[in-house]
Design an enzyme around this catalytic site. Structure first.
Site, mmCIF file in Angstrom:
data_model
loop_
_atom_site.group_PDB
_atom_site.id
_atom_site.type_symbol
_atom_site.label_atom_id
_atom_site.label_comp_id
_atom_site.label_asym_id
_atom_site.label_seq_id
_atom_site.Cartn_x
_atom_site.Cartn_y
_atom_site.Cartn_z
ATOM 1 N N MET A 1 -0.263 5.392 2.422
ATOM 2 C CA MET A 1 -1.647 5.091 2.764
ATOM 3 C C MET A 1 -2.005 5.667 4.111
ATOM 4 O O MET A 1 -2.978 6.350 4.296
ATOM 5 C CB MET A 1 -1.841 3.576 2.768
ATOM 6 N N ASP A 152 0.488 -4.621 3.781
ATOM 7 C CA ASP A 152 0.331 -3.234 3.329
ATOM 8 C C ASP A 152 1.738 -2.677 3.121
ATOM 9 O O ASP A 152 2.246 -1.912 3.940
ATOM 10 C CB ASP A 152 -0.451 -2.425 4.361
ATOM 11 N N ILE A 153 2.354 -3.088 2.033
ATOM 12 C CA ILE A 153 3.766 -2.795 1.796
ATOM 13 C C ILE A 153 3.887 -1.537 0.946
ATOM 14 O O ILE A 153 3.498 -1.518 -0.222
ATOM 15 C CB ILE A 153 4.456 -3.992 1.108
ATOM 16 N N GLU A 154 4.448 -0.480 1.546
ATOM 17 C CA GLU A 154 4.546 0.810 0.875
ATOM 18 C C GLU A 154 5.980 1.326 0.872
ATOM 19 O O GLU A 154 6.219 2.531 0.765
ATOM 20 C CB GLU A 154 3.600 1.809 1.538
ATOM 21 N N GLY A 155 6.928 0.408 0.961
ATOM 22 C CA GLY A 155 8.325 0.782 0.915
ATOM 23 C C GLY A 155 9.203 -0.442 0.745
ATOM 24 O O GLY A 155 8.754 -1.576 0.914
#
Length: 538
Positions: A1, A152-155
């Site tokens: 993001m 905002d968890i992207e991993g």
């Protein structure tokens, strides 16, 4: 993001407090100086443009690490923890103007995640002490008290987040005189790769869905734009049936690798979404510096003020009852049923220009059809999708069987009929590619004619963005070749397809790449196995 930035270095006041019962709220992220001209937080709060400000990011936890780029660069003595007195004053100023200020946890890069549920519970205690009404000795915002957190968890994985939310909610309940929030920022593909099970089990007040950097972005409206999936989740699967879903948009063309649309186009999508989905809470942009610089922020505020409404006011977590939830669900279902009954699906495949009843929708083979001023308009679904009927609504979605009527579709499966789409060799099966950084790869057939085929390839980053110079290879079924790609250059040799990006035309950092490929085959067409894929992204 979003990529973390590490840098040195007269308007009306808000008239009313942030109201989650409205669909006219505007949220924007602050802190990463994405447009390279970011002003102080307080400057953005002097007018009534944004209703919610999300501070980006706490990009390290459970060992707390903060990054607000040029907004804060000082630390506590003998500590790596940021100390931001000026931001503390600005936070209180923003709140005095009726705005909610949240802290975003995660982001596109950083070192974060929990080893298990106990880890998440324990960290919720830390967050309450450091950023809310706890008693930590070192508080980055001194005596300022935030209004909530955003995930905002992207991993990483999903472990620990449900317990984190539950425990933080218990702290919220200890201060009954104030309203606190928990939000999330999933990417638009449903379900979200990291927060999918957490969104189903934990209580969220709002979700800022990222409709960009993905095949389901705003630029794919109406074909692949999937707000309906998120509305359905909100009303049927979410722990909070009153959860509000925001349309996440890039603030300018340079704010994301794909998905930017101008204010006029965004206004059209907002108006359509508001008329169809009661879960809509408003619009979110990444980020405030981009949206203010491009002028999109002003367009959004004017559009929301002109077209937004305020309806039911979601009760706080601590006072919600099963009875209230059931009543809301029942009301929603009744409304949908009444709409479906008054606008029945057509009994025959619609033909463009033929007479129809106002409000009707239908399918014509793989294409969708809507009744416009008494005549059918027939349009193509996005590549890789087909039209099926859901009640009285035409839906372009992933192939799951025969299309919505018996019209000839032009897509022939191995046996020569559309019903063959149910066979495993024509059904997409996403897989994690080998290489670095980790990505998910999916291949979707979009057209077959003679011995030629076209397909859509989707690459989605798992943990960190990839660069402009990337390459994807995957094994081809026997007898297949690939000779064209809409992105970069394609080739095939010895049973392997290769797509090489053109760095001159790629964004510097991206979380997704979607492109079409075309080639030839011998015998029956079979989808390539994405499990054979290797991805290398500089």
């Amino acid at each position: 993001m979003r990529v973390l930035a590490v840098l040195a270095g007269c308007a009306a006041l808000a008239a009313a407090a942030f109201d989650l019962g409205c669909n006219s709220n505007y949220a924007s992220y602050y802190g990463q100086n994405s447009a390279r001209n970011q002003r102080s937080l307080g400057e953005y709060c002097r007018d009534a443009t944004e209703d919610v400000i999300i501070l980006a990011f706490m990009n390290g936890f459970p060992n707390v690490m903060l990054n607000f780029a040029n907004a804060c660069e000082t630390t506590f003595e003998d500590s790596a923890l940021l100390h931001c007195p000026s931001m503390a004053s600005d936070i209180k100023f923003c709140q005095s103007r009726g705005k909610a200020v949240l802290l975003s946890m995660g982001g596109a890069s950083g070192a974060y995640g929990f080893s298990g549920e106990a880890d998440g519970t324990k960290f919720a205690d830390t967050v309450w002490d450091v950023f809310f009404k706890g008693n930590a000795t070192q508080r980055p915002f001194d005596d300022a008290v935030l209004d909530g957190v955003d995930l905002d968890i992207e991993g990483g994985g999903s472990a620990g987040y449900a317990s984190f939310v539950s425990q933080l909610r218990s702290h919220y309940a200890s201060d009954a005189g104030r309203r606190y929030y928990i939000a999330a920022a999933p990417q638009c593909p449903f379900p979200d790769a990291y927060l999918g099970p957490v969104l189903d089990s934990a209580w969220f007040d709002m979700v800022f869905v990222q409709f960009y950097n993905n095949y389901c972005g705003l630029n794919a409206y109406p074909g692949w734009f999937n707000f309906g999936d998120w509305d359905n989740w909100a009303k049927t699967r979410s722990a909070n049936k009153n959860v509000k879903v925001f349309i996440g948009a890039p603030g300018s063309p340079s704010a994301a690798s794909s998905g930017y649309i101008d204010g006029q186009a965004l206004g059209k999508i907002y108006k359509d979404t508001a008329s169809r989905y009661s879960s809509l809470g408003g619009i979110m942009t990444w980020d405030v510096s981009q949206a203010r610089t491009s002028g999109l922020a002003g367009s959004i505020r004017a559009m929301l003020d002109a077209g937004g409404t305020c309806g039911s006011h979601p009760p706080p977590y601590t006072t919600t009852t099963t009875t209230a939830t059931t009543t809301t669900t029942t009301t929603t279902t009744s409304t949908v049923t009444a709409t479906t009954e008054s606008m029945p699906a057509p009994t025959a495949c619609p033909v463009s220009g033929a007479p129809c009843t106002s409000g009707q929708q239908g399918c014509s083979g793989e294409k969708y059809a809507v009744c416009n001023n008494g005549a059918w308009y027939v349009g193509a679904c996005a590549a890789g999708t087909q039209c099926t009927m859901s009640g009285g609504s035409a839906v372009c979605g992933w192939p799951t069987g025969a299309p919505g009527c018996s019209a000839s579709s032009g897509l022939l499966g191995p046996g020569g009929g559309q019903d063959q789409i149910t066979e495993p060799w024509l059904r997409p099966h996403p897989a994690i590619a080998r290489g670095a950084p980790p990505v998910r790869v999916e291949v979707i057939v979009s057209g077959i004619a003679g011995n030629r085929y076209a397909a859509v390839v989707k690459v989605q980053a798992e943990a960190q963005p990839f660069g402009a110079d990337w390459a994807l290879t995957y094994a081809l079924p026997a007898g297949q070749t690939v000779d064209w790609s809409s992105r970069g250059a394609a080739s095939s040799e010895n049973g392997t397809a290769a797509i090489q990006s053109d760095p001159r035309h790629e964004p510097a950092r991206s979380m997704a790449a979607v492109f079409q490929v075309a080639g030839a085959f011998v015998g029956a067409y079979v989808l390539p196995d994405p499990g054979s894929a290797v991805f290398l992204g500089a």
